[in-house]
Design a protein around this motif. Structure first.
Motif, PDB file in Angstrom:
ATOM      1  N   ALA A  22       0.840  -1.194   0.000  1.00  0.00           N
ATOM      2  CA  ALA A  22       0.000   0.000   0.000  1.00  0.00           C
ATOM      3  C   ALA A  22       0.884   1.257   0.000  1.00  0.00           C
ATOM      4  CB  ALA A  22      -0.906   0.011   1.229  1.00  0.00           C
ATOM      5  N   LYS A  23       0.383   2.310  -0.646  1.00  0.00           N
ATOM      6  CA  LYS A  23       1.068   3.612  -0.614  1.00  0.00           C
ATOM      7  C   LYS A  23       0.630   4.343   0.654  1.00  0.00           C
ATOM      8  CE  LYS A  23       1.271   4.068  -5.640  1.00  0.00           C
ATOM      9  NZ  LYS A  23       0.729   4.770  -6.827  1.00  0.00           N
ATOM     10  N   VAL A  24       1.580   4.464   1.589  1.00  0.00           N
ATOM     11  CA  VAL A  24       1.279   5.032   2.903  1.00  0.00           C
ATOM     12  C   VAL A  24       1.819   6.458   2.993  1.00  0.00           C
ATOM     13  CG1 VAL A  24       1.615   4.786   5.398  1.00  0.00           C
ATOM     14  CG2 VAL A  24       1.359   2.733   3.953  1.00  0.00           C
ATOM     15  N   VAL A  25       0.994   7.370   3.494  1.00  0.00           N
ATOM     16  CA  VAL A  25       1.400   8.759   3.715  1.00  0.00           C
ATOM     17  C   VAL A  25       1.167   9.086   5.189  1.00  0.00           C
ATOM     18  CG1 VAL A  25       0.799  11.173   3.262  1.00  0.00           C
ATOM     19  CG2 VAL A  25       0.993   9.566   1.361  1.00  0.00           C
ATOM     20  N   LEU A  26       2.214   9.591   5.850  1.00  0.00           N
ATOM     21  CA  LEU A  26       2.138   9.948   7.256  1.00  0.00           C
ATOM     22  C   LEU A  26       2.273  11.456   7.404  1.00  0.00           C
ATOM     23  CD1 LEU A  26       4.536   7.238   8.761  1.00  0.00           C
ATOM     24  CD2 LEU A  26       2.086   7.068   8.359  1.00  0.00           C
ATOM     25  N   VAL A  27       1.377  12.062   8.171  1.00  0.00           N
ATOM     26  CA  VAL A  27       1.433  13.512   8.365  1.00  0.00           C
ATOM     27  C   VAL A  27       1.127  13.880   9.808  1.00  0.00           C
ATOM     28  CG1 VAL A  27       0.894  14.239   6.003  1.00  0.00           C
ATOM     29  CG2 VAL A  27      -0.965  13.776   7.599  1.00  0.00           C
ATOM     30  N   ALA A  28       1.573  15.064  10.185  1.00  0.00           N
ATOM     31  CA  ALA A  28       1.285  15.639  11.496  1.00  0.00           C
ATOM     32  C   ALA A  28       1.193  17.145  11.319  1.00  0.00           C
ATOM     33  CB  ALA A  28       2.384  15.266  12.490  1.00  0.00           C
ATOM     34  N   PRO A  29       0.601  17.843  12.285  1.00  0.00           N
ATOM     35  CA  PRO A  29       0.411  19.287  12.112  1.00  0.00           C
ATOM     36  C   PRO A  29       1.695  20.105  12.193  1.00  0.00           C
ATOM     37  CG  PRO A  29      -1.120  18.382  13.734  1.00  0.00           C
ATOM     38  CD  PRO A  29      -0.106  17.331  13.473  1.00  0.00           C
ATOM     39  N   THR A  30       2.718  19.623  12.915  1.00  0.00           N
ATOM     40  CA  THR A  30       3.948  20.408  13.084  1.00  0.00           C
ATOM     41  C   THR A  30       5.157  19.625  12.605  1.00  0.00           C
ATOM     42  OG1 THR A  30       4.440  19.560  15.296  1.00  0.00           O
ATOM     43  CG2 THR A  30       2.961  21.471  15.162  1.00  0.00           C
ATOM     44  N   GLY A  31       6.245  20.357  12.343  1.00  0.00           N
ATOM     45  CA  GLY A  31       7.484  19.719  11.899  1.00  0.00           C
ATOM     46  C   GLY A  31       8.037  18.758  12.930  1.00  0.00           C
ATOM     47  N   ARG A  32       7.994  19.152  14.205  1.00  0.00           N
ATOM     48  CA  ARG A  32       8.504  18.278  15.267  1.00  0.00           C
ATOM     49  C   ARG A  32       7.705  16.984  15.349  1.00  0.00           C
ATOM     50  NH1 ARG A  32      11.666  20.009  19.686  1.00  0.00           N
ATOM     51  NH2 ARG A  32      12.559  22.076  19.406  1.00  0.00           N
ATOM     52  N   ALA A  33       6.367  17.111  15.276  1.00  0.00           N
ATOM     53  CA  ALA A  33       5.519  15.920  15.358  1.00  0.00           C
ATOM     54  C   ALA A  33       5.738  15.007  14.158  1.00  0.00           C
ATOM     55  CB  ALA A  33       4.052  16.332  15.456  1.00  0.00           C
ATOM     56  N   ALA A  34       5.960  15.602  12.988  1.00  0.00           N
ATOM     57  CA  ALA A  34       6.215  14.794  11.791  1.00  0.00           C
ATOM     58  C   ALA A  34       7.529  14.027  11.922  1.00  0.00           C
ATOM     59  CB  ALA A  34       6.241  15.693  10.552  1.00  0.00           C
TER      60      ALA A  34
END
Length: 738
Positions: free
Chosen positions: A381-393
């Motif tokens: 599967a093509k997985v994309v991971l995101v978070a609201p801030t650079g640190r969290a990402a």
């Protein structure tokens, strides 16, 4: 004009002086203490006090005010108003040009220009700029740049002279000029309320003061409509997507100080003009929305239900998967067993198109997310991971071993804020995992959901007990409340290894209303101190000396002070001043730039205060933290390396977009994680001391928490539940559509 000498009495005086040094400036009130030199002071500096925000070191000023005698500091000049004037002496001109006032001229070039032309240099710049090429190092292009910058400065100063008469600060005058150019004065006179919509940093109150100065009546419909929109905007800043109509009218009457019967007709007119939206609530009371929040909330509800119910499927391998076999493979891959709640969450994320995962620290959210990602990738599967801030990402990437980015970077927001990816141009992804969802507001959530392909899976992960988003909405809580509509799992079991952590144990104790255990843990410490000023000094000592000495952590990079509020002795504002002096003091020969009440230096830790879609590769966003890496007085530019490893340039007149970030408010820390967190708790923050505020601050720490302050303040924070629910309609829209 001759200098007016110190005198007794209180009659108005005029003082011509060169601003040599600013010793104190309060950015909230504008009150400034400065040292100036005059022709007759014989090298001795005089003290001036008053509203001097915007004046730069090196400028020649004409100050009006009065002489007085302070019992402690002696003779000083109290400034009522000031204007900038051109210096007349070689020394003054050299200082003026070398101060960075004119773009393209730094201290060394100023020396050369004044040495070559003497006191005639200012006339040369204005009348014969081509002759600047006579100065070594100045070619035709650079000479042109300097002449253009000079003309712009002149035009801005003319606008400023007018704006000062209507109470506008220098920094806002520059923004107004940049927005409207030569039409600035006309717009201010004829349409002052436009400023609140067009110019960042100008709200209704400033526009209203200007309108009053130019003669717009207190009860004019234009003013009342602007006040209604301002009331809704203030509510959005407090997190509400709408206000019930009776609440809106009552608040608007209070803000506008007009008779109540004047407000409803203006509200009706705004609805007719489509400036606001009126929509009935299930209770029968109309809800009044600003247009962007109404659109976002409706679109988000529609988009989530469309994703959830579509027949399309981008991960068909999980329709008929042998779960026993899949979970056994996962055990071999990770070396760990999933708890029953975690297994339920993994199955839900891979079989349902939309799922929510929530839980507190130590309950295994991270391992659950990693397990979902491992299984999805195993099926290609093509997985994309995101978070609201650079640190969290970054943290999400570390725990999954898979690349992660911020939501803004993923969507590639264009200048103006429109994303590259949307319903017509969706992301090529089979599974999107969004971490730290508690801080995702309704506007951003809508942009993200609109960009997801039909048939893709969306897993939203977050801790619902933390503070809600800084922006409007309460998306994570609303989704969890919509039980019939959105599948979810809440992890509740604290794992054994996590029970040894003071951070985890005390976070859960605080969340359940119990006093934290203040001793016996290697990662959780308490320093008691009842006096607010002493608490501030102790906080600085803990950050600058004690933590680095005991734990080897870098005080600027690894330690974050999280204050309940901005104001007060132990508030983020004052702590930033104290921490800057401790960690990044002024150094001889190093450039620095004052803007308003702040001084920026190379090495400063700073935070972005607004979304700016025109900077960087994909915009720079409210809450982004970075370090100042360069300041050029000649180019009028400051450079910041963000925590997303992007170098961003700021013109000097854009510095109100930045604030120091040695200490930030707890609200601003959402979505970020730091090796060490220091939390000052004092009785001066009494109104802000709430359980979810303290819980959020404690859960931002990875390795170490230090509480500093008053036991009374700590007890108040633990026993006080968070503020009530926000006015949002997302849950209702989701449930109603089933």
């Amino acid at each position: 004009m001759a200098d007016v000498q110190p005198e007794s009495g209180f009659r108005e005086a005029v003082l011509d002086a060169v601003l040599e040094r600013i010793t104190f400036a309060n950015e909230e009130t504008g009150y400034t203490v400065a040292r100036v030199a005059t022709e007759r002071s014989g090298g001795e500096l005089l003290t001036v006090v008053g509203a001097l925000l915007g004046a730069q070191v090196g400028e020649s000023l004409r100050l009006t005010g009065r002489w007085s005698s302070h019992p402690k500091y002696g003779k000083q000049f109290e400034v009522r108003t000031y204007t900038t004037v051109l210096p007349a002496t070689v020394q003054g001109i050299r200082r003026y040009l070398g101060s960075g006032m004119i773009k393209g001229i730094g201290p060394k070039m100023a020396e050369r220009m004044v040495d070559h032309f003497g006191v005639d240099i200012l006339r040369i710049i204005e009348e014969e700029p081509a002759r600047l090429a006579e100065v070594y190092g100045l070619g035709p292009k650079r000479s042109q740049r300097i002449a253009k910058a000079w003309e712009e400065q002149k035009a801005i100063k003319e606008v400023m002279l007018f704006l000062q008469t209507v109470g506008v600060s220098t920094s806002l005058a520059v923004r107004i000029y940049k927005q409207y150019g030569d039409e600035a004065v006309e717009v201010v006179k004829a349409e002052p309320y436009r400023l609140a919509a067009d110019v960042w940093g100008i709200g209704f109150k400033t526009a209203d003061a200007i309108a009053r100065s130019v003669g717009i009546p207190h009860d004019s419909p234009e003013r009342i409509k602007a006040g209604i929109q301002y009331t809704l905007s203030e509510a959005a800043d407090a997190g509400h997507c709408f206000l019930p109509e009776p609440n809106l009218v009552a608040e608007a009457v209070k803000i506008l100080e007009v008779d109540r019967e004047l407000v409803p007709p203006c509200l009706d007119a705004l609805v007719a003009e489509e400036g606001v939206v009126r929509e009935p609530l299930p209770t029968g009371v109309p809800a009044i929305y600003l247009v962007p929040f109404h659109r976002a909330e409706r679109s988000l509800a529609y988009g989530l239900l469309e994703l959830l119910n579509t027949r399309a499927e981008r991960m068909p391998a999980f329709r008929d998967v042998d779960w026993d076999k899949a979970l056994a493979w996962l055990r071999g891959r990770t070396g760990q067993e999933l708890a029953p709640e975690q297994e339920q969450a993994v199955r839900l994320a891979l079989t349902r198109k939309v799922a929510v995962l929530t839980g507190g620290p130590g309950c295994g959210k991270s391992f659950t997310v990693r397990s979902v990602v491992e299984l999805a990738r195993a099926k290609k599967a093509k997985v994309v991971l995101v978070a609201p801030t650079g640190r969290a990402a970054k943290r999400l990437a570390e725990l999954t071993g898979h690349e992660a980015s911020t939501v803004h970077r993923l969507l590639q927001l264009q200048p103006g804020g429109d994303p590259k990816y949307d319903r017509e141009n969706p992301l090529d992804a089979d599974l999107i995992v969004v971490d730290e969802c508690s801080m995702v507001d309704v506007i951003l959530a809508n942009k993200l959901v609109r960009a997801i392909s039909r048939g893709a899976h969306l897993l939203l992960v977050g801790d619902v007990d933390q503070l809600p988003s800084v922006g409007a909405g309460e998306v994570l809580r609303d989704l969890l409340t919509a039980e019939e509509a959105i599948p979810r799992v809440r992890l509740t079991k604290i794992f054994r290894q996590a029970q040894e952590s003071g951070i985890v144990v005390n976070a859960h104790r605080i969340n359940s209303g119990n006093h934290p255990r203040l001793s016996g843990f290697p990662d959780f410490f308490w320093f008691g101190c009842e006096d607010n000023d002493e608490a501030a000094a102790l906080t600085v000592d803990v950050v600058a000396n004690r933590i680095p000495r005991k734990f080897g952590l870098n005080p600027r990079r690894d330690v974050q002070v999280l204050a309940p509020m901005h104001r007060g002795a132990a508030g983020a504002g004052n702590l930033n001043t104290l921490l800057q002096e401790a960690l990044t003091p002024s150094r001889e020969g190093m450039p620095e730039r004052r803007y308003g009440g702040r001084v920026y230096r190379v090495g400063d830790k700073v935070i972005q205060m607004r979304n700016n879609y025109d900077k960087g590769e994909a915009g720079i966003f409210n809450g982004t933290v970075g370090i100042v890496t360069a300041i050029s007085l000649e180019d009028h530019q400051l450079t910041v390396l963000t925590d997303e490893d992007e170098s961003i340039d700021y013109a000097f007149d854009e510095l109100d977009e930045l604030a120091h970030a040695y200490s930030i408010t707890i609200h601003r820390s959402q979505g970020s994680e730091y090796p060490a967190v220091v939390i000052p708790l004092t009785t001066s923050s009494w109104m802000m001391l709430q359980r979810n505020l303290l819980y959020t601050a404690v859960t931002r720490a990875k390795r170490l928490v230090v509480l500093v302050g008053s036991r009374r303040a700590l007890a108040a924070a633990v026993r006080t539940p968070g503020a009530g629910r926000r006015h949002t309609g997302l849950t209702h829209r989701l449930v109603e559509a089933i």
